[in-house]
Motif scaffolding. Structure first.
Motif: not given
Ligand SMILES: Cc1ncc(C[n+]2csc(CCOP(=O)(O)OP(=O)(O)O)c2C)c(N)n1
Ligand code: SF4
Ligand SMILES: [Mg+2]
Lengths: 389, 319
Positions: B69, B120-122, B146, B148, B150, B152-153
Motif C-alpha cells: 500500500c 507485514d506481508g513484506g 508498518y 496492518n 494483512a 491490504m494492497n
Molecule cells: C512476488 C510478488 N508476489 C505478489 C505480489 C502482489 N502483492 C503486491 S502488494 C501485496 C500485498 C502487500 O502486503 P503487505 O506487505 O502487508 O503491505 P500492505 O499492502 O498491507 O500495505 C501483494 C501480495 C507482488 N507484487 N510480488
C-alpha cells in the motif's frame, strides 16, 4: 578472433588461467564498488576469486555475501541506484530465482554487469552446460553476450561495462560462458593492465542516483498512460546498443588488437560460403575445426557466431545471409512446445533461407566434432527440427 | 490568591508562552519527508506512520520501500509524496535492496540513514528471508514494518501477521470457519533472536515512536521497528479511528510497546488495563467473534503480555 599463438616471454605473454578467474580478473580491473555473491555451480569460482582478491586487498569492492540470488540482484539494484558500479555472477536456478529482479534492473535502467556460467535448468536437476537459463531470460531487457573462449569472456566483461553505462543505453549486461566447458577451462589469456582499462572504461557517473542532496523517487508506479512509454524507451535503448556494441568492439580492437567480428556477430570462412552453421558460445570453436576439415574436402561452408543475442543481430544477419543457401542453427536450449530459441529468431530474420534446427548438448551432453559433422550432413534436409543425441 | 503567587503565575504563563512559541517555530522548521497528495485511504494508519518516519529520520536518509500500500499510494508516476531519496524495486526485497544501498554508501564513505519500509506481508512472509539475511550480515540499516495485519494492497488477504479469528478475503467468516485459524507470528521476538535492536511502536504514542526511531538510527548495524498501522478498509473501522484503535491495542495488551535491546526485554508502558473485547468490538473484521472466541483471544493476550512483563521485570538476557 582466434588468439594468435605466442611464446611465453615475448611481448604477447599470456597467463595460463581458468576462464572463471579471467572473468574475476577483468571484473577487478573495472573496479565495481559492490559485488554480490551467492554460490551455484558452475559459477562459483568467479565470486570465490573475487572474494580472494578482496581478502588480499587487491580489490576494494564491498563484497556482500547475500542469502539468495534474488537478494544478490536486489543488492546490486540498491547499490547501482546509488550511482556505483556493481557485479554479480550466477547460473541456472540462480538465474531463474532472480528472474523477477532481472526485469526490474533493466526497467530501472541500472547498468549492472553479471557473468553467467550457463547451466541447464531443473528438473531433473543437472549442473552441466546448456543455454536454457539465459534463453529463458531473453525478454528481461538485458544485453546478452555469449563468449567462445576465456579471452573473449575477459574482454567482454570490460566491454560490457562500457556499453551498458552509455547514457543512451543504461541497460544491464549478461556475459555468458558455457558452464564447465568454458568456465572451468584453463586457457592462455592476454591480460590488460589497470592503466589500459582505466583509459578505456570511463568513470561511472549516472545522471540520477539515490542521494540525500538531490532526492529522487526510483521505481515508481506507472499507470497505463505511461507504462508503455517506459517500455518503448527500453526498446529504443536496446536498439541503440547495436551501434554501441560495434563501436566498442572496434575501439577495443584498435586499443588492444583483439576484435570479435563486428561485435554483434563473428563470421568464419563465410565470404564464399553456400552453407553456414549458426551457433553461440564454446561450440563455435569445435565448429571452426569441422569447417576447416570440410573445406579441405571442397565444401563451401562457414560459421556465423552470434555474439550478441540481445540486442539481436537482425541487420547483420540479413547482410551476409543473401548468398548462403542453407543454414544449420545449433541450439543448446529448447523452447518446449516449439523449437530451439535461436532457431526461432533466425527464421524470423531470414524467412527466405532454408534453415534446419539441431537441438544438441542439453544438460552437458558433449558436442563432439562428430556431432557437428553429422549435423552438417543433414543441412538442407526436409525435417526442420532434429534432436541430436 | 496573594500578589506573590499571581506574579509567579504570570511569569510562568509568560514562560509557557515562550516555550510554545519556540516549539511552534521548531515545528515549522521541522522537515516533512512524506507529504500530502498521496493516494492513501482517508484515515490510513500506515500513512501517519510514514509521515513520522520521514520526519524523524530527516533529510539525510535513503528509503528502500517494498511493494504494498505505502509504495503504491505514494509514487504514482510522475508524482511522488517523498522528499527523501526513495527506491522501490519489488515486494520481498526491501532489506536486500537496502543492503546494496548500505554497501554502496560504505564504499562512498557516506553517512546516511538507510531505512527499509515494508508492510507485514513484506516483513513476516515473503520478505522474511531477505530481512533475516540482511540482519545476519550486520548491514547498517533500520527496517520498519508498518503492520496492518494483512495484505491490504491486494484486497485484504491473510498474512502471517493476521491475528486468529480475523476475517480477511482469504480467511473469510463462514458457517464452519470463523476467520483465520492461526495466531499472529511473534515477529519482533523472531527478529530480536538475531541479536539486534527490535521494538514495537504505535501511532498513538508518538513521542515513544519518535524516540525509538532516533534511538535505532543511532545504533550501528541492523535494527527493527514494528509499528501497528490500522487500515480503515481492511479492519472495517471509521476513518477517524486509527489513532484511537492504536491506543486501545496498547491499552488492551494486544500490541504492547516494548523493546528488545542487547537481548533484554523492556516493556515501555505497563498500561494493560482494558479487556480485549473493547478493541475487538470496534472493528468489523472481528464482528463475528462469539464470547468463547473473545475469551480465547483474552487468554492468549494475557499469556503473551504476562511473558513480556515478566521478562521485562526480570531483566534477563534472553538472546
Ligand atoms: C512476488 C510478488 N508476489 C505478489 C505480489 C502482489 N502483492 C503486491 S502488494 C501485496 C500485498 C502487500 O502486503 P503487505 O506487505 O502487508 O503491505 P500492505 O499492502 O498491507 O500495505 C501483494 C501480495 C507482488 N507484487 N510480488
Ligand atoms: S487499504 Fe488500508 S493500508 Fe492501504 S492505503 Fe487504505 S487504509 Fe491504508
Ligand atoms: Mg499489510
Amino acid at each position: 578472433m582466434q588468439i594468435k599463438s605466442g611464446r611465453a616471454g615475448n611481448k604477447d605473454a599470456r597467463k595460463m588461467i581458468e576462464c572463471s578467474e579471467a572473468i574475476a580478473e577483468a571484473t577487478a580491473l573495472c573496479k565495481p564498488a559492490v559485488v554480490a555473491t551467492y554460490p551455484i555451480t558452475p559459477q562459483t569460482h568467479i565470486v570465490e576469486m573475487l572474494a580472494k582478491m578482496h581478502s588480499e586487498g587487491r580489490v576494494n569492492s564491498e563484497i556482500i555475501n547475500v542469502e539468495s540470488e534474488h537478494s544478490a540482484m536486489s543488492a546490486c539494484i540498491g547499490a547501482e541506484a546509488c550511482g556505483v558500479r556493481t557485479f554479480t555472477a550466477s547460473s541456472s536456478q540462480g538465474i531463474a530465482l532472480m528472474s523477477e529482479m532481472l526485469f526490474i534492473a533493466s526497467g530501472m535502467r541500472l547498468p549492472i554487469v553479471m557473468a553467467v556460467a550457463n547451466r541447464a535448468l531443473s528438473a531433473p536437476i543437472n549442473i552441466w552446460n546448456d543455454h536454457s537459463d539465459t534463453m529463458a531470460q531473453r525478454d528481461a531487457g538485458w544485453l546478452q553476450f555469449y563468449c567462445e573462449n576465456a579471452q573473449e569472456a575477459y574482454d567482454s566483461i570490460i566491454q560490457a561495462y562500457k556499453i551498458s553505462e552509455q547514457k543512451d543505453i543504461m541497460l544491464p549486461s549478461m556475459v555468458c560462458v558455457d558452464g564447465f566447458t568454458l568456465s572451468h577451462l584453463w586457457e592462455p589469456v592476454k591480460m590488460l593492465s589497470q592503466a589500459d582499462v582505466d583509459s578505456f572504461l570511463p568513470v561511472y557517473n549516472p545522471l540520477y542516483k539515490l542521494d540525500s542532496e538531490i532526492p529522487v523517487t526510483m521505481g515508481a508506479l506507472a499507470y497505463p498512460n505511461t507504462y508503455m512509454h517506459f517500455k518503448k524507451q527500453q526498446q529504443d535503448a536496446m536498439l541503440n546498443a547495436v551501434e554501441v556494441i560495434k563501436k566498442t568492439n572496434l575501439e577495443f580492437g584498435k586499443r588492444f588488437s583483439r576484435i570479435y567480428g563486428n561485435g554483434m556477430i563473428e563470421t568464419y570462412k563465410i565470404e564464399d560460403a553456400k552453407e553456414a552453421i549458426v551457433a553461440m558460445g564454446s561450440v563455435c570453436s569445435t565448429a571452426r575445426i569441422v569447417i576447416d576439415r570440410l573445406r579441405q574436402k571442397g565444401r563451401k561452408i562457414g560459421l556465423i557466431k552470434i555474439r550478441a543475442f540481445r540486442p539481436f543481430p537482425n541487420e547483420e544477419l540479413k547482410k551476409i545471409a543473401g548468398k548462403i543457401e542453407k543454414i544449420a542453427v545449433i541450439d543448446r536450449a529448447i523452447s518446449l512446445g516449439n523449437s530451439g530459441p535461436l532457431f526461432i529468431e533466425i527464421k524470423a530474420t531470414l524467412p527466405k533461407s532454408h534453415i534446419n534446427n539441431f537441438i544438441v548438448g542439453l544438460g552437458g551432453r558433449d558436442i563432439s566434432e562428430n556431432i557437428i559433422e553429422s549435423i552438417v550432413k543433414k543441412i538442407g534436409q526436409k525435417q526442420e527440427i532434429e534432436w541430436v543425441f | 490568591m496573594n500578589g506573590y503567587s499571581k506574579m509567579k503565575r504570570i511569569k510562568k504563563l509568560g514562560q509557557a508562552k515562550k516555550e510554545t512559541k519556540k516549539i511552534r517555530e521548531e515545528k515549522l522548521e521541522e522537515f516533512e519527508g512524506f507529504v500530502s497528495g498521496h493516494n492513501a485511504c482517508a484515515g490510513c494508519g500506515a500513512a501517519i506512520a510514514m509521515r513520522h518516519i520521514a520526519r524523524v529520520a530527516g533529510r539525510n536518509s535513503i528509503i528502500s520501500i517494498a511493494t504494498g500500500c505505502m509504495e503504491v499510494v505514494s509514487t504514482s508516476y510522475p508524482l511522488t509524496a517523498w522528499k527523501l531519496p526513495l527506491i522501490h524495486s519489488a515486494f520481498e526485497n526491501a532489506a536486500a535492496t537496502a543492503s546494496g544501498i548500505d554497501a554502496a554508501l560504505r564504499h562512498l564513505n557516506k553517512k546516511t540513514n538507510v531505512i527499509a519500509i515494508a508492510g507485514d506481508g513484506g516483513t513476516f512472509d515473503i520478505g522474511f528471508q531477505a530481512l533475516s539475511g540482511a540482519i545476519e550480515r550486520n548491514q547498517n540499516f533500520l527496517f520498519i514494518c508498518y503492520d496492518n495485519e494483512a495484505y491490504m494492497n491486494t484486497g485484504i488477504q491473510r498474512s502471517g501477521s493476521t491475528p486468529r479469528f480475523t476475517e480477511t478475503t482469504t480467511s473469510p467468516y463462514g458457517r464452519v470457519l470463523h476467520g483465520k485459524l492461526e495466531w499472529k507470528k511473534q515477529m519482533p521476538f523472531i527478529v530480536a533472536a538475531h541479536g539486534c535492536y527490535s521494538a514495537t511502536a504505535s501511532i498513538a504514542f508518538l513521542s515513544d515512536f519518535h524516540a525509538k526511531i532516533k534511538k535505532a538510527l543511532a545504533i550501528p548495524g541492523p535494527k527493527f521497528i514494528s509499528v501497528l498501522a490500522p487500515c480503515t478498509i481492511g479492519w472495517k473501522i471509521q476513518n477517524s479511528d486509527a489513532i484511537e484503535i492504536s491506543r486501545l491495542a496498547v491499552q488492551t495488551g494486544i500490541f504492547p510497546l516494548y523493546e528488545v535491546e542487547n537481548g533484554t526485554v523492556k516493556l515501555n508502558f505497563d498500561i494493560k488495563s482494558r479487556p480485549v473485547s473493547e478493541y475487538l468490538k470496534r472493528q468489523g473484521r472481528f464482528e463475528h467473534l462469539n464470547d468463547r472466541e473473545i475469551r480465547e483471544v483474552q487468554k492468549k493476550v494475557d499469556e503473551i503480555y504476562g511473558r513480556i512483563k515478566n521478562l521485562s521485570n526480570l531483566q534477563i538476557k534472553i538472546f
